[in-house]
Enzyme design. Structure first.
Site, PDB file in Angstrom:
ATOM      1  N   ARG A   1      27.180 -13.642  10.734  1.00  0.00           N
ATOM      2  CA  ARG A   1      27.457 -12.819  11.930  1.00  0.00           C
ATOM      3  C   ARG A   1      26.644 -13.353  13.103  1.00  0.00           C
ATOM      4  NH1 ARG A   1      25.845  -6.779  11.143  1.00  0.00           N
ATOM      5  NH2 ARG A   1      27.685  -6.673   9.837  1.00  0.00           N
TER       6      ARG A   1
ATOM      7  N   ARG B   1      19.716  -5.317  17.085  1.00  0.00           N
ATOM      8  CA  ARG B   1      20.974  -6.034  16.815  1.00  0.00           C
ATOM      9  C   ARG B   1      21.665  -6.428  18.119  1.00  0.00           C
ATOM     10  NH1 ARG B   1      23.141  -4.806  11.739  1.00  0.00           N
ATOM     11  NH2 ARG B   1      21.472  -4.706  10.211  1.00  0.00           N
TER      12      ARG B   1
ATOM     13  N   LYS C   1      17.598  -1.384  10.972  1.00  0.00           N
ATOM     14  CA  LYS C   1      18.342  -1.904  12.128  1.00  0.00           C
ATOM     15  C   LYS C   1      18.165  -0.977  13.327  1.00  0.00           C
ATOM     16  CE  LYS C   1      22.225  -1.246   9.601  1.00  0.00           C
ATOM     17  NZ  LYS C   1      23.621  -1.100   9.189  1.00  0.00           N
TER      18      LYS C   1
ATOM     19  N   LYS D   1      19.994  -0.308  17.263  1.00  0.00           N
ATOM     20  CA  LYS D   1      21.155  -0.719  18.062  1.00  0.00           C
ATOM     21  C   LYS D   1      21.070  -0.216  19.501  1.00  0.00           C
ATOM     22  CE  LYS D   1      24.076  -1.116  14.024  1.00  0.00           C
ATOM     23  NZ  LYS D   1      25.283  -0.681  13.291  1.00  0.00           N
TER      24      LYS D   1
ATOM     25  N   CYS E   1      37.162  -0.723   9.554  1.00  0.00           N
ATOM     26  CA  CYS E   1      36.062  -1.630   9.189  1.00  0.00           C
ATOM     27  C   CYS E   1      36.594  -2.678   8.218  1.00  0.00           C
ATOM     28  CB  CYS E   1      34.927  -0.847   8.546  1.00  0.00           C
ATOM     29  SG  CYS E   1      35.339  -0.303   6.873  1.00  0.00           S
TER      30      CYS E   1
ATOM     31  N   CYS F   1      33.117  -6.632   1.673  1.00  0.00           N
ATOM     32  CA  CYS F   1      31.985  -5.720   1.832  1.00  0.00           C
ATOM     33  C   CYS F   1      31.510  -5.203   0.469  1.00  0.00           C
ATOM     34  CB  CYS F   1      32.369  -4.539   2.720  1.00  0.00           C
ATOM     35  SG  CYS F   1      31.005  -3.380   2.853  1.00  0.00           S
TER      36      CYS F   1
ATOM     37  N   CYS G   1      33.868   3.417   3.395  1.00  0.00           N
ATOM     38  CA  CYS G   1      32.795   4.236   2.829  1.00  0.00           C
ATOM     39  C   CYS G   1      32.180   5.051   3.949  1.00  0.00           C
ATOM     40  CB  CYS G   1      31.745   3.377   2.119  1.00  0.00           C
ATOM     41  SG  CYS G   1      30.536   2.608   3.220  1.00  0.00           S
TER      42      CYS G   1
ATOM     43  N   CYS H   1      31.069   2.103   9.784  1.00  0.00           N
ATOM     44  CA  CYS H   1      31.066   0.885  10.594  1.00  0.00           C
ATOM     45  C   CYS H   1      32.146   0.853  11.677  1.00  0.00           C
ATOM     46  CB  CYS H   1      31.193  -0.343   9.699  1.00  0.00           C
ATOM     47  SG  CYS H   1      29.799  -0.510   8.561  1.00  0.00           S
TER      48      CYS H   1
HETATM   49 FE1  SRM Z   1      28.166  -1.917   9.360  1.00  0.00          FE
HETATM   50  C1  SRM Z   1      26.547  -2.291   6.441  1.00  0.00           C
HETATM   51  C2  SRM Z   1      30.197  -4.407   8.501  1.00  0.00           C
HETATM   52  C3  SRM Z   1      29.227  -2.000  12.521  1.00  0.00           C
HETATM   53  C4  SRM Z   1      26.778   1.183   9.885  1.00  0.00           C
HETATM   54  N1  SRM Z   1      28.270  -3.122   7.733  1.00  0.00           N
HETATM   55  C5  SRM Z   1      27.441  -3.121   6.642  1.00  0.00           C
HETATM   56  C6  SRM Z   1      27.732  -4.359   5.763  1.00  0.00           C
HETATM   57  C7  SRM Z   1      26.824  -5.458   6.207  1.00  0.00           C
HETATM   58  C8  SRM Z   1      27.677  -4.107   4.241  1.00  0.00           C
HETATM   59  C9  SRM Z   1      26.400  -4.375   3.525  1.00  0.00           C
HETATM   60  O1  SRM Z   1      25.339  -3.869   3.933  1.00  0.00           O
HETATM   61  O2  SRM Z   1      26.456  -5.078   2.524  1.00  0.00           O
HETATM   62  C10 SRM Z   1      29.212  -4.633   6.165  1.00  0.00           C
HETATM   63  C11 SRM Z   1      29.706  -6.068   5.992  1.00  0.00           C
HETATM   64  C12 SRM Z   1      31.186  -6.071   5.701  1.00  0.00           C
HETATM   65  C13 SRM Z   1      31.813  -7.407   5.737  1.00  0.00           C
HETATM   66  O3  SRM Z   1      32.274  -7.888   4.682  1.00  0.00           O
HETATM   67  O4  SRM Z   1      31.913  -8.021   6.795  1.00  0.00           O
HETATM   68  C14 SRM Z   1      29.240  -4.046   7.551  1.00  0.00           C
HETATM   69  N2  SRM Z   1      29.371  -3.057  10.324  1.00  0.00           N
HETATM   70  C15 SRM Z   1      30.203  -3.979   9.788  1.00  0.00           C
HETATM   71  C16 SRM Z   1      31.190  -4.491  10.804  1.00  0.00           C
HETATM   72  C17 SRM Z   1      31.588  -5.947  10.609  1.00  0.00           C
HETATM   73  C18 SRM Z   1      32.415  -3.582  10.753  1.00  0.00           C
HETATM   74  C19 SRM Z   1      33.640  -4.067  11.481  1.00  0.00           C
HETATM   75  O5  SRM Z   1      34.690  -3.937  10.896  1.00  0.00           O
HETATM   76  O6  SRM Z   1      33.538  -4.531  12.614  1.00  0.00           O
HETATM   77  C20 SRM Z   1      30.414  -4.190  12.087  1.00  0.00           C
HETATM   78  C21 SRM Z   1      29.505  -5.300  12.497  1.00  0.00           C
HETATM   79  C22 SRM Z   1      28.776  -4.947  13.745  1.00  0.00           C
HETATM   80  C23 SRM Z   1      27.951  -6.062  14.316  1.00  0.00           C
HETATM   81  O7  SRM Z   1      28.535  -6.980  14.859  1.00  0.00           O
HETATM   82  O8  SRM Z   1      26.728  -5.966  14.255  1.00  0.00           O
HETATM   83  C24 SRM Z   1      29.596  -2.990  11.642  1.00  0.00           C
HETATM   84  N3  SRM Z   1      27.955  -0.678  10.943  1.00  0.00           N
HETATM   85  C25 SRM Z   1      28.578  -0.848  12.140  1.00  0.00           C
HETATM   86  C26 SRM Z   1      28.499   0.346  12.925  1.00  0.00           C
HETATM   87  C27 SRM Z   1      29.141   0.572  14.277  1.00  0.00           C
HETATM   88  C28 SRM Z   1      28.222   0.319  15.415  1.00  0.00           C
HETATM   89  O9  SRM Z   1      27.117  -0.169  15.246  1.00  0.00           O
HETATM   90  O10 SRM Z   1      28.612   0.632  16.539  1.00  0.00           O
HETATM   91  C29 SRM Z   1      27.798   1.268  12.167  1.00  0.00           C
HETATM   92  C30 SRM Z   1      27.524   2.736  12.553  1.00  0.00           C
HETATM   93  C31 SRM Z   1      26.462   2.876  13.564  1.00  0.00           C
HETATM   94  C32 SRM Z   1      25.130   2.926  12.915  1.00  0.00           C
HETATM   95  O11 SRM Z   1      24.538   1.879  12.701  1.00  0.00           O
HETATM   96  O12 SRM Z   1      24.687   4.027  12.605  1.00  0.00           O
HETATM   97  C33 SRM Z   1      27.461   0.603  10.928  1.00  0.00           C
HETATM   98  N4  SRM Z   1      26.826  -0.734   8.337  1.00  0.00           N
HETATM   99  C34 SRM Z   1      26.439   0.523   8.712  1.00  0.00           C
HETATM  100  C35 SRM Z   1      25.601   1.080   7.686  1.00  0.00           C
HETATM  101  C36 SRM Z   1      24.955   2.483   7.695  1.00  0.00           C
HETATM  102  C37 SRM Z   1      23.622   2.445   8.336  1.00  0.00           C
HETATM  103  C38 SRM Z   1      22.891   3.748   8.216  1.00  0.00           C
HETATM  104  O13 SRM Z   1      22.296   4.178   9.190  1.00  0.00           O
HETATM  105  O14 SRM Z   1      22.879   4.335   7.146  1.00  0.00           O
HETATM  106  C39 SRM Z   1      25.508   0.103   6.661  1.00  0.00           C
HETATM  107  C40 SRM Z   1      24.729   0.204   5.347  1.00  0.00           C
HETATM  108  C41 SRM Z   1      23.285  -0.086   5.519  1.00  0.00           C
HETATM  109  O15 SRM Z   1      22.831  -0.549   6.556  1.00  0.00           O
HETATM  110  O16 SRM Z   1      22.575   0.154   4.551  1.00  0.00           O
HETATM  111  C42 SRM Z   1      26.296  -1.009   7.102  1.00  0.00           C
HETATM  112 FE1  SF4 Z   2      31.609  -1.742   4.287  1.00  0.00          FE
HETATM  113 FE2  SF4 Z   2      31.385   0.892   4.429  1.00  0.00          FE
HETATM  114 FE3  SF4 Z   2      30.830  -0.602   6.563  1.00  0.00          FE
HETATM  115 FE4  SF4 Z   2      33.313  -0.348   5.783  1.00  0.00          FE
HETATM  116  S1  SF4 Z   2      32.010   1.334   6.492  1.00  0.00           S
HETATM  117  S2  SF4 Z   2      32.321  -2.302   6.315  1.00  0.00           S
HETATM  118  S3  SF4 Z   2      33.143  -0.229   3.592  1.00  0.00           S
HETATM  119  S4  SF4 Z   2      29.710  -0.604   4.674  1.00  0.00           S
END
Ligand code: SRM
Ligand code: SF4
Length: 577
Positions: free
Chosen positions: A89, A158, A222, A224, A443, A449, A488, A492
């Site tokens: 990324r 980030r 993280k 943001k 997502c 993922c 889930c 995201c």
């Molecule tokens: Fe996310 C984890 C994909 C935006 C909340 N996210 C993940 C992981 C890395 C899974 C992992 O930990 O193994 C996913 C990788 C999937 C893959 O195969 O690519 C993943 N997140 C994404 C992306 C690619 C979704 C998308 O379809 O675009 C986004 C990448 C953003 C970027 O460029 O940095 C993405 N993730 C978000 C957002 C939206 C945002 O930031 O505006 C959120 C919700 C906002 C937030 O952070 O609260 C988000 N991702 C999470 C979480 C939950 C964090 C938490 O507070 O509990 C996880 C799990 C974790 O971090 O443990 C996670």
């Molecule tokens: Fe993976 Fe859950 Fe984020 Fe979707 S919402 S990319 S299933 S961690």
């Protein structure tokens, strides 16, 4: 005092952290020698993948180790190891790329990745399917065009978001230096990245402090940031740990409203984890931005929970200690009190799609990319046509936070040729795309993922096709509402601030969330649990029928659900189904 220089945050002022056992990831960070760990040694080995400790540190370098989940069971049965690869990324502040930078991603996706680029919900690119042996070349190619992946993931600040649409009033150009100043101040400084992936530069001497701001253990989790422009919430500013809203008058930047503690992540079944909207706390002058942002991130660095990662996000610190405590701490660090925040409104929120006539060679075109996946499929040649257009017209490429792409810096005369090329490649104009599809997001989820419990990107198009028919049948095709799906509860695709959220619970089953609003400034709530995927559209049919019949003039779908209440909706749709 703003940067809070410190000698390793295990010794910072978080007394609670000293008394509590820290999480395993904290130990890995502390012992990782500023993000080095054993990465270089493991990279040189023949193994197809990295060990768990390295995997944690690799996140800071902008990559996740994944495996193809479609193949997991078959490979296990055959006695084979998992099909490992990396998701890489990039960090692309404000989502802006030059033509050459865009073309580098396009090539890398074919040379080393799975042939696609994925625009994320934080306006950057992910490459999936990079084999361990190809990481170095991938990062070198990106570095060559001045793109980094350091800071794409990991416990640090980030990719910082900003509305990507160029504006005729020049405000975007005024804001860009503030964005880049934030990036400079809040980026990791460790030389490990260059040392391991790029030029093999030698490590600094032991007395040199590599991370004056982050210290040895970086942030608890993280963090943001997003920069929105007053009136247009296309970045979903409320979902960020630190949101900044730029105010302006006659095209001149006049200040920022700051908001803190936004986040979407929750864990299904754990009711003490929850999404939270950022709380507006202060209004500041432009010149104060970097100083105040550093102080805010410093508070999370010093006080955030380092023992249980589930509760380590900034929002939990704020809710545990209270906004009053936070402001007192912030003002103490700054040595002054900040002016209070005023009300905000989001009337201009837009997806920026379509051809925008700015004139003077500054027109821009917003192209819809379903779920952010830039790829060629049987019916459409999106990846190929974008390559052709970017090579020919050399636009600036801008990614939006709802996973679309803008090509900017175009002359009016380009319109016909570009429109023709897109049409010949099967790419529809924004106006030809239904509002249902245009405002939906999913997502990534399966197969890459590791946390996905259900399908999302691969499943949403079929669900939307059904919803489109329903919406047409009900005569609501002009209605604007957002549908966001995730595999889930982590959120995201920010499903908890859409009009409708479908959140995966287990294979084929989703919770339905309703009652957000189109501008992303209100949380929705869970309406129904464990709905089979085949029934999602039917459920919406029932709800939209009531909406059509009983809405007030001009009322949006989310607003309607909120006004009449879930009990009422359950009652009337129950009667109808
Ligand atoms: Fe996310 C984890 C994909 C935006 C909340 N996210 C993940 C992981 C890395 C899974 C992992 O930990 O193994 C996913 C990788 C999937 C893959 O195969 O690519 C993943 N997140 C994404 C992306 C690619 C979704 C998308 O379809 O675009 C986004 C990448 C953003 C970027 O460029 O940095 C993405 N993730 C978000 C957002 C939206 C945002 O930031 O505006 C959120 C919700 C906002 C937030 O952070 O609260 C988000 N991702 C999470 C979480 C939950 C964090 C938490 O507070 O509990 C996880 C799990 C974790 O971090 O443990 C996670
Ligand atoms: Fe993976 Fe859950 Fe984020 Fe979707 S919402 S990319 S299933 S961690």
């Amino acid at each position: 005092m703003t940067d809070g220089s410190q000698d390793g945050n295990a010794l910072g002022p978080a007394v609670g952290t000293l008394l509590t056992k820290v999480s395993k990831v904290e130990v890995i960070k502390r012992e990782g020698n500023q993000l080095r760990g054993q990465i270089a040694a493991e990279l040189a080995s023949d193994a197809t993948h990295f060990t768990e400790d390295s995997v944690q540190l690799l996140k800071f370098h902008g990559m996740y180790q994944q495996d193809d989940r479609d193949e997991r069971a078959v490979r296990k049965q055959a006695g084979l190891e998992r099909a490992y690869s990396m998701m890489i990324r990039a960090r692309i502040p404000g989502g802006i790329l030059s033509a050459d930078q865009y073309l580098a991603f396009d090539r890398l996706a074919d040379d080393y990745g799975n042939g696609t680029m994925r625009i994320t919900t934080r306006q950057t690119f992910q490459l999936h399917g990079i084999l361990k042996g190809d990481i170095q070349q991938t990062l070198r190619t990106l570095n060559h065009v001045l793109v980094t992946t350091l800071g794409g993931c990991g416990d640090q600040v980030r990719n910082i978001l900003m509305c990507p649409a160029p504006r005729a009033d020049g405000l975007h150009d005024q804001l860009r230096p503030y964005l880049m100043a934030l990036v400079d101040a809040l980026s990791a400084k460790s030389r490990a990245y260059h040392e391991i992936w790029l030029d093999g530069e030698r490590a600094p001497s032991p007395d040199e402090q590599e991370e004056p701001f982050y210290g040895a253990t970086y942030l608890p989790r993280k963090f943001k940031l997003a920069l929105a422009i007053e009136g247009d919430n296309c970045v979903d500013v409320y979902a960020n740990d630190l949101g900044m809203v730029a105010h302006h008058q006659n095209g001149q930047l006049t200040g920022f409203t700051l908001m803190v503690g936004g986040g979407m992540g929750r864990t299904a079944g754990k009711e003490d984890t929850y999404p939270r909207l950022a709380t507006p706390i202060a209004r500041i002058e432009p010149a104060e931005l970097v100083e105040v942002a550093l102080a805010i991130v410093g508070i999370q660095r010093d006080y955030g929970n380092r023992s249980e990662r589930r509760y380590s996000r900034f929002k939990y610190l704020l809710d545990e200690r209270g906004i009053d405590w936070f402001c007192k701490e912030l003002y103490g660090r700054l040595g002054r009190v900040l002016a209070p925040a005023g009300p905000l409104s989001w009337a201009e929120t837009s997806d920026h799609l379509g051809w925008h006539r700015v004139g003077g060679g500054q027109d821009y075109l917003g192209i819809h990319v379903q779920n952010g996946r830039v790829q060629d499929t049987a019916g459409t040649r999106l990846k190929s046509v974008l390559r052709e257009l970017v090579s020919t017209w050399r636009p600036t490429v801008r990614m939006t936070c709802d996973q679309n792409i803008l090509l900017s810096g175009l002359s009016e005369t380009a319109y016909d040729q570009i429109s023709r090329a897109l049409a010949q490649s099967g790419i529809r104009r924004a106006e030809e795309i239904s509002t249902t599809v245009r405002h939906a997001m999913a997502c990534v989820a399966l197969p890459t993922c590791g946390l996905a419990l259900a399908e999302s990107e691969r499943a949403l198009p079929a669900v939307l096709a059904e919803v489109e028919q329903i919406v047409d049948r009900l005569g609501l095709s002009q209605e604007v509402f957002s549908i966001r799906m995730t595999g889930c509860a982590n959120g995201c695709a920010r499903p908890y601030i859409g009009d409708v959220g479908f959140v995966g619970r287990s294979p084929g089953l989703y919770d339905i969330f309703l009652g957000g609003d189109f501008t992303g400034s209100r949380l929705n709530a869970r309406y129904e649990e464990l709905v089979p995927i085949g029934k999602l559209a039917t459920r919406l049919y029932g709800l939209l029928s009531v909406f059509k019949r009983e809405r007030e003039a001009g009322e949006g779908f989310g607003d309607f659900c909120r006004r009449v209440g879930f009990e009422y909706l359950r009652q009337v749709t129950g009667e109808r189904m």
